[in-house]
Design an enzyme around this catalytic site. Sequence first.
Site, PDB file in Angstrom:
ATOM      1  N   CYS A 118       0.862  -1.160   0.103  1.00  0.00           N
ATOM      2  CA  CYS A 118       0.177  -0.083  -0.072  1.00  0.00           C
ATOM      3  C   CYS A 118       0.861   1.222  -0.081  1.00  0.00           C
ATOM      4  O   CYS A 118       0.376   2.483  -0.142  1.00  0.00           O
ATOM      5  CB  CYS A 118      -1.070  -0.021   1.267  1.00  0.00           C
ATOM      6  SG  CYS A 118      -2.172  -1.437   1.280  1.00  0.00           S
ATOM      7  N   HIS A 239      -3.340   7.336   2.087  1.00  0.00           N
ATOM      8  CA  HIS A 239      -4.023   5.845   1.811  1.00  0.00           C
ATOM      9  C   HIS A 239      -5.131   5.428   2.298  1.00  0.00           C
ATOM     10  O   HIS A 239      -5.161   5.800   3.545  1.00  0.00           O
ATOM     11  CB  HIS A 239      -2.742   4.813   2.194  1.00  0.00           C
ATOM     12  CG  HIS A 239      -3.141   3.410   2.103  1.00  0.00           C
ATOM     13  ND1 HIS A 239      -3.918   3.088   0.915  1.00  0.00           N
ATOM     14  CD2 HIS A 239      -2.987   2.316   2.682  1.00  0.00           C
ATOM     15  CE1 HIS A 239      -4.235   1.610   1.132  1.00  0.00           C
ATOM     16  NE2 HIS A 239      -3.736   1.421   2.200  1.00  0.00           N
ATOM     17  N   ASN A 269     -10.327  -0.238   0.352  1.00  0.00           N
ATOM     18  CA  ASN A 269      -8.632   0.069   0.563  1.00  0.00           C
ATOM     19  C   ASN A 269      -8.275  -0.388  -1.064  1.00  0.00           C
ATOM     20  O   ASN A 269      -8.472  -1.901  -0.961  1.00  0.00           O
ATOM     21  CB  ASN A 269      -8.296  -0.670   1.496  1.00  0.00           C
ATOM     22  CG  ASN A 269      -6.654  -0.625   1.493  1.00  0.00           C
ATOM     23  OD1 ASN A 269      -5.916  -0.472   0.578  1.00  0.00           O
ATOM     24  ND2 ASN A 269      -5.900  -1.213   2.856  1.00  0.00           N
TER      25      ASN A 269
HETATM   26  N1  COA Z   1     -17.970  -8.201  10.539  1.00  0.00           N
HETATM   27  C1  COA Z   1     -18.204  -8.710  11.975  1.00  0.00           C
HETATM   28  N2  COA Z   1     -17.158  -8.930  12.669  1.00  0.00           N
HETATM   29  C2  COA Z   1     -16.273  -8.808  12.419  1.00  0.00           C
HETATM   30  C3  COA Z   1     -15.566  -8.622  11.287  1.00  0.00           C
HETATM   31  C4  COA Z   1     -16.624  -8.222  10.098  1.00  0.00           C
HETATM   32  N3  COA Z   1     -16.111  -8.010   8.974  1.00  0.00           N
HETATM   33  N4  COA Z   1     -14.282  -8.885  11.209  1.00  0.00           N
HETATM   34  C5  COA Z   1     -13.901  -9.195  12.275  1.00  0.00           C
HETATM   35  N5  COA Z   1     -15.130  -9.301  13.116  1.00  0.00           N
HETATM   36  C6  COA Z   1     -15.107  -9.519  14.787  1.00  0.00           C
HETATM   37  C7  COA Z   1     -13.804 -10.519  15.156  1.00  0.00           C
HETATM   38  O1  COA Z   1     -13.845 -11.713  14.585  1.00  0.00           O
HETATM   39  C8  COA Z   1     -13.886 -10.240  16.576  1.00  0.00           C
HETATM   40  O2  COA Z   1     -14.894 -11.021  17.067  1.00  0.00           O
HETATM   41  P1  COA Z   1     -14.525 -11.740  18.652  1.00  0.00           P
HETATM   42  O3  COA Z   1     -14.367 -10.531  19.233  1.00  0.00           O
HETATM   43  O4  COA Z   1     -15.697 -12.506  18.661  1.00  0.00           O
HETATM   44  O5  COA Z   1     -13.282 -12.562  18.200  1.00  0.00           O
HETATM   45  C9  COA Z   1     -14.502  -8.745  16.721  1.00  0.00           C
HETATM   46  O6  COA Z   1     -15.047  -8.480  15.495  1.00  0.00           O
HETATM   47  C10 COA Z   1     -13.446  -7.463  17.108  1.00  0.00           C
HETATM   48  O7  COA Z   1     -12.397  -7.709  16.255  1.00  0.00           O
HETATM   49  P2  COA Z   1     -11.133  -6.954  16.272  1.00  0.00           P
HETATM   50  O8  COA Z   1      -9.999  -7.549  15.347  1.00  0.00           O
HETATM   51  O9  COA Z   1     -10.835  -6.448  17.521  1.00  0.00           O
HETATM   52  O10 COA Z   1     -11.755  -5.642  15.651  1.00  0.00           O
HETATM   53  P3  COA Z   1     -11.050  -4.046  15.436  1.00  0.00           P
HETATM   54  O11 COA Z   1     -11.612  -2.921  16.044  1.00  0.00           O
HETATM   55  O12 COA Z   1      -9.475  -4.204  15.603  1.00  0.00           O
HETATM   56  O13 COA Z   1     -11.492  -3.871  13.889  1.00  0.00           O
HETATM   57  C11 COA Z   1     -10.371  -4.008  11.728  1.00  0.00           C
HETATM   58  C12 COA Z   1     -10.838  -4.784  12.873  1.00  0.00           C
HETATM   59  C13 COA Z   1      -9.733  -4.994  10.754  1.00  0.00           C
HETATM   60  C14 COA Z   1     -11.179  -3.071  11.162  1.00  0.00           C
HETATM   61  C15 COA Z   1      -9.081  -3.056  12.304  1.00  0.00           C
HETATM   62  O14 COA Z   1      -8.267  -3.826  13.217  1.00  0.00           O
HETATM   63  C16 COA Z   1      -8.286  -2.565  11.329  1.00  0.00           C
HETATM   64  O15 COA Z   1      -8.908  -1.572  10.383  1.00  0.00           O
HETATM   65  N6  COA Z   1      -7.060  -2.650  11.229  1.00  0.00           N
HETATM   66  C17 COA Z   1      -6.100  -1.951  10.015  1.00  0.00           C
HETATM   67  C18 COA Z   1      -6.489  -2.998   8.991  1.00  0.00           C
HETATM   68  C19 COA Z   1      -5.794  -2.305   7.726  1.00  0.00           C
HETATM   69  O16 COA Z   1      -5.992  -1.113   7.515  1.00  0.00           O
HETATM   70  N7  COA Z   1      -5.258  -2.901   6.585  1.00  0.00           N
HETATM   71  C20 COA Z   1      -4.633  -2.638   5.576  1.00  0.00           C
HETATM   72  C21 COA Z   1      -3.234  -1.937   6.114  1.00  0.00           C
HETATM   73  S1  COA Z   1      -2.634  -1.234   4.447  1.00  0.00           S
END
Ligand code: COA
Length: 312
Positions: A118, A239, A269
Site C-alpha cells: 500500500c 492511503h 482499500n
Molecule cells: N464483521 C463482523 N465482525 C467482524 C468482522 C466483520 N467484517 N471482522 C472481524 N470481526 C469480529 C472479530 O472476529 C472479533 O470477534 P470476536 O471478538 O468474537 O473475536 C471482533 O469483530 C473484533 O475484532 P477486532 O479485530 O478486535 O476488531 P477491530 O476493532 O480491531 O477492527 C479492523 C478490525 C480490521 C477493522 C481493524 O483492526 C483495522 O482496520 N485494522 C487495520 C487494517 C488495515 O488497514 N489493513 C490494511 C493496511 S494497508
Amino acid sequence: MATHQGALRIIATGRYVPDLVVTNDDLSHIVDTSDDWITSRTGISERRVAFLEATSDLASKAAEAAIRQGNFDKTQIDLIIVATFTPDLRSPSVASLVQMKLGLNHLNIIAFDINAACTGFVYALNIADKMLNSGAYHYALVIGAEVISKVTDYTDRNTCVLFGDGAGAMILCHDPQKVAYFNVASRGDGDQILYVDDTVHMDGQKVFQFAAKVFSETIQELLRMGRIIIETIKKIIPHQANLRIIQHAAKTLDVPMDRFFINIQKYGNTSAASIPIAFAELAENDELMSGDQVIFVGFGAGLTWGSCLLTL
Ligand code: COA
C-alpha cells in the site's frame, strides 16, 4: 528513514474503477458481517470489483484518463512505473502490458513494476523523481493499480470487507520550481503482520497500531526537512485503509479532518491505487491551484511506509 528533496511536477492525473459495486449489505450475504459493523470500524460503505478486467486493463484505463485530462502527447512518455502487488502475471510486468495497451510499443521506454504494497505509489513517485532528476528520462507515467479481489478470501470476514479494485495514474516531469520532499521507509521484520500468499492475511489490530504510529511520524519528518508548518498544506491525501486511522492521525497532528481527502466510503482499500485515485478525484473537484502544497502518505505490508510533499 530516508528523507530527501526532489522536484516533481504533476502534469496530469486520471483514475479508473470497475463498474461492479459490492456493498456492505452484499458482503453480509457471503460472510457473517453487517453494514453497521463495517461502516463503524472502517468507514467503508462499498467497493468496486473487477469482473473480467485484469490489473493492466485498469492501469491502462487510468493512464488513458490522465492522457485525456492533460491533453498530453503520450509519445513523449519514456518511463512507466506501475506500483502493484496484484500483477496480471509474474512476468511480463504490468508496466510493459500498459506500454502495449497504450500503443507505445515502438518507443524507447523503460517500463517496470514495483511492489511496496500500500506504500507502492509513494515509493514509485520517489523512484520517478530520482530517474527524472537524472536527466535520462523526461516524462514519467506512474500508476498504482490493483485487482485485490483475486487474492481476497471471501470466507474471511476479517479481510474480505476491507479491499477493493481500481487504478490511478499520474504523468510527471522534473521541474526545479516544484519542490518536493520524500520520506520512505521499510521494516522487513513485520512480515507476519500483513502478507499475501494466495490470499491476504492480516493481524488487524497490529496493522492498525503500526499505521496510526507511522502516519503522523512520516509527515512530521517531511515538515521538519522542508521547514514547513502543517497549516500551509492544502490537503493531505492518505492511503485509504481505514477512516479511524485517518482520524487518529488528524488528532495526533492537530489538523482538522476537512484537510484530509477521504473517499474510502466508495472504494475501500485499493492498496497502491488508493492515493492516485483519491488525488485524481480531488483534482476533478477543482479545489486545487498552482502553487498549493499537498502531502501523500502511505503504509502497508513490508512493513513499508512513507510520504511525500508535492508542489502543484
Ligand atoms: N464483521 C463482523 N465482525 C467482524 C468482522 C466483520 N467484517 N471482522 C472481524 N470481526 C469480529 C472479530 O472476529 C472479533 O470477534 P470476536 O471478538 O468474537 O473475536 C471482533 O469483530 C473484533 O475484532 P477486532 O479485530 O478486535 O476488531 P477491530 O476493532 O480491531 O477492527 C479492523 C478490525 C480490521 C477493522 C481493524 O483492526 C483495522 O482496520 N485494522 C487495520 C487494517 C488495515 O488497514 N489493513 C490494511 C493496511 S494497508
